[in-house]
Design an enzyme around this catalytic site. Structure first.
Site, PDB file in Angstrom:
ATOM      1  N   ASP A  84       0.800  -1.247   0.211  1.00 43.83           N
ATOM      2  CA  ASP A  84       0.027   0.218  -0.029  1.00 43.83           C
ATOM      3  C   ASP A  84       0.970   1.367  -0.005  1.00 43.83           C
ATOM      4  OD1 ASP A  84      -2.370   1.545   0.124  1.00 43.83           O
ATOM      5  OD2 ASP A  84      -2.427   1.180   2.540  1.00 43.83           O
ATOM      6  N   GLY A 209     -11.244   4.608   3.034  1.00 43.05           N
ATOM      7  CA  GLY A 209     -12.753   4.063   2.965  1.00 43.05           C
ATOM      8  C   GLY A 209     -13.412   4.356   4.320  1.00 43.05           C
ATOM      9  N   THR A 232      -8.149   2.505   8.825  1.00 45.63           N
ATOM     10  CA  THR A 232      -8.367   3.004  10.248  1.00 45.63           C
ATOM     11  C   THR A 232      -9.667   2.450  11.140  1.00 45.63           C
ATOM     12  OG1 THR A 232      -7.546   5.083   9.531  1.00 45.63           O
ATOM     13  CG2 THR A 232      -8.768   5.394  11.556  1.00 45.63           C
TER      14      THR A 232
HETATM   15  P1  13P Z   1      -8.442   4.670   6.076  1.00 44.55           P
HETATM   16  O1  13P Z   1      -7.337   4.413   7.029  1.00 44.55           O
HETATM   17  O2  13P Z   1      -8.891   6.043   6.031  1.00 44.55           O
HETATM   18  O3  13P Z   1      -9.471   3.666   6.125  1.00 44.55           O
HETATM   19  O4  13P Z   1      -7.767   4.487   4.637  1.00 44.55           O
HETATM   20  C1  13P Z   1      -7.331   3.279   4.272  1.00 44.55           C
HETATM   21  C2  13P Z   1      -6.364   3.265   2.752  1.00 44.55           C
HETATM   22  O5  13P Z   1      -6.602   4.297   1.998  1.00 44.55           O
HETATM   23  C3  13P Z   1      -5.081   2.922   2.953  1.00 44.55           C
HETATM   24  O6  13P Z   1      -4.340   3.134   1.805  1.00 44.55           O
END
Ligand code: 13P
Length: 287
Positions: A84, A209, A232
């Site tokens: 990621d 998300g 998160t």
């Molecule tokens: P959040 O932590 O806001 O869910 O985002 C996750 C994300 O986009 C990881 O690349």
């Protein structure tokens, strides 16, 4: 066996649903996500940030853990192991270690450099049958110490990157990582619509998300989003469940201090969060 994310995302885009990318942090996290995907008969993408990679003792450790779990837990749904927001060097390290998918986040480079580096990785990933995610327009918020402000990507730049042959494209549409502030303006559907019109069949990726209202998620999927990243929200669910266990004094009762017991409520909370997201994204039964 790990698979590239290409097939699952092509099907998702055509079928108007999205596959969830859930970021992992440790063994419990990974096990919770894999078991839920299997129970829901849903494809899944396990996301690993470079920071989480370091925390889990490096990419080869993670590949070993995930492959071991797929075998020992009899996971038969498609699973992609994905870097990621990778740096250029990080992508090569993950490819070497056995990841099945990588994201090169070149959004902070000038567009020419983003194009040049993404093109190199398109070649390498194609040779090895891996999927590659690229990013245009920085996605704001704070993730692993990387801070950016919310941006809307330029649809023409999105087309330029999509045409290089990447598998999926993350574009800023006013989304941000972490909790959304009270004064958040919401997603820019005009931007998303313009990007999808220029990029056609390309599966689009919605980062950040966590905390996006359900109706916005559904509208984003209807406008071409086929992969949604959640990080998160699992962390918040895990922390709340663990807090309750300790505050209820459960660790002080009998063998309640056993780490397998201490971590169990958080594990269940991650499972419940992942299940809810898979239902919302429409990926249940699509394995
Ligand atoms: P959040 O932590 O806001 O869910 O985002 C996750 C994300 O986009 C990881 O690349």
């Amino acid at each position: 066996m790990l698979v590239s994310a290409k097939e699952m995302l092509t099907k998702a885009k055509a079928g108007k649903y999205a596959v969830g990318q859930f970021n992992i942090n440790n063994l419990e996290w990974t096990k919770a996500i894999l078991l839920t995907a299997q129970e829901m008969n849903s494809p899944v993408i396990l996301g690993v940030s470079e920071g989480a990679g370091k925390y889990m003792c490096g990419y080869t450790t993670i590949v070993g853990m995930v492959n071991g779990m797929i075998k020992e837990l009899n996971i038969t749904v498609p699973v992609a192991l994905h870097l990621d927001h990778g740096s250029y060097e990080g992508c090569y390290k993950c490819i070497e270690a056995g990841f099945s998918s990588v994201m090169f986040d070149g959004s902070h480079y000038p567009i020419d450099e983003n194009v040049a580096k993404t093109s190199e990785l398109v070649k390498v990933c194609a040779e090895k049958g891996l999927s590659l995610e690229a990013e245009v327009g920085a996605i704001g918020g704070e993730e692993d110490g990387v801070v950016g402000t919310g941006e809307c990507a330029d649809p023409a730049e999105c087309k330029m990157i999509a045409d290089l042959g990447v598998t999926m494209l993350a574009a800023g549409i006013g989304n941000i990582h972490g909790k959304y502030p009270a004064n958040w303006q919401g997603l820019s559907f005009d931007t998303l619509d313009a990007i999808q019109q220029k990029t056609g069949d390309m599966p689009l990726v919605l980062h950040g998300g966590t905390g996006i209202p359900e109706d916005m998620i559904k509208k984003a999927i209807s406008l071409g989003v086929a992969k949604i990243n959640v990080n998160t929200e699992c962390q918040l669910a895990f922390a709340a469940a663990t807090r309750k266990y300790i505050e209820d004094g459960k660790d002080l009762q009998g063998k309640g201090f056993d780490p397998r017991k201490v971590l169990a409520p958080g594990f269940e909370a991650i499972k419940a969060t992942v299940k809810e997201k898979m239902e919302l994204f429409g990926s249940v039964g699509k394995a």
